[in-house]
Write an enzyme that holds these catalytic residues in place. Structure first.
Site, PDB file in Angstrom:
ATOM      1  N   LYS A 160       0.752  -1.041   0.239  1.00 31.76           N
ATOM      2  CA  LYS A 160       0.034  -0.004   0.170  1.00 31.76           C
ATOM      3  C   LYS A 160       0.675   0.915   0.487  1.00 31.76           C
ATOM      4  CE  LYS A 160      -4.704  -1.492   0.951  1.00 31.76           C
ATOM      5  NZ  LYS A 160      -6.037  -1.862   2.628  1.00 31.76           N
ATOM      6  N   ARG A 173      -4.494 -10.253   5.061  1.00 36.79           N
ATOM      7  CA  ARG A 173      -4.405 -10.217   3.688  1.00 36.79           C
ATOM      8  C   ARG A 173      -3.621  -9.307   2.486  1.00 36.79           C
ATOM      9  NH1 ARG A 173      -6.126  -6.498  -0.258  1.00 36.79           N
ATOM     10  NH2 ARG A 173      -7.910  -6.403  -1.864  1.00 36.79           N
TER      11      ARG A 173
HETATM   12  N1  HH2 Z   1      -7.179  -3.596  -0.098  1.00 34.48           N
HETATM   13  C1  HH2 Z   1      -7.625  -3.084  -0.942  1.00 34.48           C
HETATM   14  C2  HH2 Z   1      -8.699  -4.446  -1.123  1.00 34.48           C
HETATM   15  N2  HH2 Z   1      -9.691  -4.333  -0.449  1.00 34.48           N
HETATM   16  N3  HH2 Z   1     -10.538  -5.402   1.542  1.00 34.48           N
HETATM   17  C3  HH2 Z   1      -9.922  -5.712   3.139  1.00 34.48           C
HETATM   18  N4  HH2 Z   1     -11.390  -5.918   3.831  1.00 34.48           N
HETATM   19  N5  HH2 Z   1      -9.509  -4.679   3.154  1.00 34.48           N
HETATM   20  C4  HH2 Z   1      -7.741  -4.617   2.776  1.00 34.48           C
HETATM   21  O1  HH2 Z   1      -6.923  -3.396   3.307  1.00 34.48           O
HETATM   22  C5  HH2 Z   1      -8.715  -3.922   1.848  1.00 34.48           C
HETATM   23  C6  HH2 Z   1      -9.376  -4.687   0.971  1.00 34.48           C
HETATM   24  C7  HH2 Z   1      -6.648  -2.212  -1.776  1.00 34.48           C
HETATM   25  O2  HH2 Z   1      -5.990  -3.774  -2.726  1.00 34.48           O
HETATM   26  P1  HH2 Z   1      -6.117  -4.066  -4.325  1.00 34.48           P
HETATM   27  O3  HH2 Z   1      -7.266  -4.844  -4.086  1.00 34.48           O
HETATM   28  O4  HH2 Z   1      -5.053  -4.523  -4.110  1.00 34.48           O
HETATM   29  O5  HH2 Z   1      -6.188  -2.918  -4.687  1.00 34.48           O
HETATM   30  P2  HH2 Z   1      -7.265  -2.529  -5.570  1.00 34.48           P
HETATM   31  O6  HH2 Z   1      -8.282  -1.653  -4.353  1.00 34.48           O
HETATM   32  O7  HH2 Z   1      -6.983  -1.683  -6.366  1.00 34.48           O
HETATM   33  O8  HH2 Z   1      -7.662  -3.774  -6.648  1.00 34.48           O
END
Ligand code: HH2
Length: 284
Positions: free
Chosen positions: A225, A259
């Site tokens: 992040k 995660r």
């Molecule tokens: N972080 C992201 C997305 N979903 N869900 C939960 N429960 N907790 C988190 O910290 C979280 C989440 C962001 O990461 P990523 O899926 O890699 O990115 P993007 O939202 O750009 O798809």
């Protein structure tokens, strides 16, 4: 402490669960566009399970700050073919990272077991929670201030740990008393990076132990992040070491689910941390 999600049950204490991220989006911040076809996404998901993921988190809409919203039809077009091919091949639960009740319902019907709700803080009607109750699905209550479009504009808290704690208390009460979702189905997540400055994110990671009082599994998502880049200047592809540092410290402070995009590395780091913390508890 037990976490149930449809036919799945996890009893804690047990080794922490590593949740592998599978984004079928063109624009996710770290893996956007890499697994766009259903076959590529399924192959990646199976690879993450082989590396030790015990939950998969499937997302069809990026939540990165400023991401453009996606229609329900488009989100379904992205995730349903993956679920249909993937679930019959799996022994681990799939969580669907969605804010839309329609997507949640269709995903559960296609075999998902957990709803990962990054909009749990701004939700104003009960539809999503009724779907969770009806399906006996797992439900991840993630804290966010604002929505992805605006959340990083000017995040502000008096005391971020207290406010997130208050949010968990309020949502747990509402889920149980107003919708009838048993506590066993709920996971709490402070939502690192969702409407938070670098200082807020560090304060939440430093204060994780506060959230143990709810006696629910705690999920922490720090993988790659941007707060890591803000503190250390590392580009997104070079943030694994700091992500692992956060994950191992979170384990020491009682997190049960991590995660991550980097499952093999995270499993190794977490198992090592657990081995040491298990002995530390004897010494304390
Ligand atoms: N972080 C992201 C997305 N979903 N869900 C939960 N429960 N907790 C988190 O910290 C979280 C989440 C962001 O990461 P990523 O899926 O890699 O990115 P993007 O939202 O750009 O798809």
């Amino acid at each position: 402490m037990v976490f149930t999600a449809r036919q799945f049950e996890f009893r804690f204490p047990r080794p922490a669960l590593v949740m592998g991220v599978v984004n079928v989006t063109p624009d996710s911040f770290s893996d956007g566009g890499k697994y766009l076809t259903p076959d590529a996404a399924v192959a990646h998901a199976l690879e993450l399970v082989a590396q030790g993921a015990e939950i998969l988190d499937l997302g069809g809409e990026s939540t990165r700050p400023g991401a453009a919203p996606v229609s329900e039809a488009e989100e379904l077009r992205r995730v349903l073919p993956v679920l249909q091919k993937l679930v019959p091949q799996l022994k681990v639960p799939v969580s669907i990272d969605t804010t839309k009740p329609g997507v949640a319902r269709a995903a559960l019907d296609a075999g998902a077991s957990i709803i990962n709700d990054i909009a749990a803080a701004t939700r104003t009607d009960f539809t999503m929670w009724q779907i969770v109750a009806e399906h006996r699905a797992g439900y991840i209550v993630m804290h966010a201030q604002g929505s992805p479009a605006t959340m990083q504009a000017q995040p502000a808290y008096r005391d971020v740990v207290r406010e997130v704690s208050g949010f968990f208390s309020e949502r747990l009460g509402m889920l149980l008393n107003e919708v009838g979702v048993p506590m066993e189905q709920v996971v709490l997540d402070p939502g690192i990076g969702f409407g938070k400055t670098l200082e807020h994110n560090l304060a939440l990671l430093a204060g994780l132990k506060t959230f143990s009082k709810w006696r629910r599994p705690l999920l922490v998502g720090v993988s790659r992040k941007s707060f890591i880049g803000q503190l250390l200047g590392a580009e997104v592809q070079n943030r694994l070491p700091a992500s692992l540092a956060c994950a191992t410290l979170a384990i020491g402070d009682g997190a049960q689910i991590i995660r991550t995009h980097d499952v093999a590395e995270t499993v190794q780091a977490v198992r090592m941390a657990e081995a040491i913390y298990a002995r530390k508890n004897h010494v304390d």
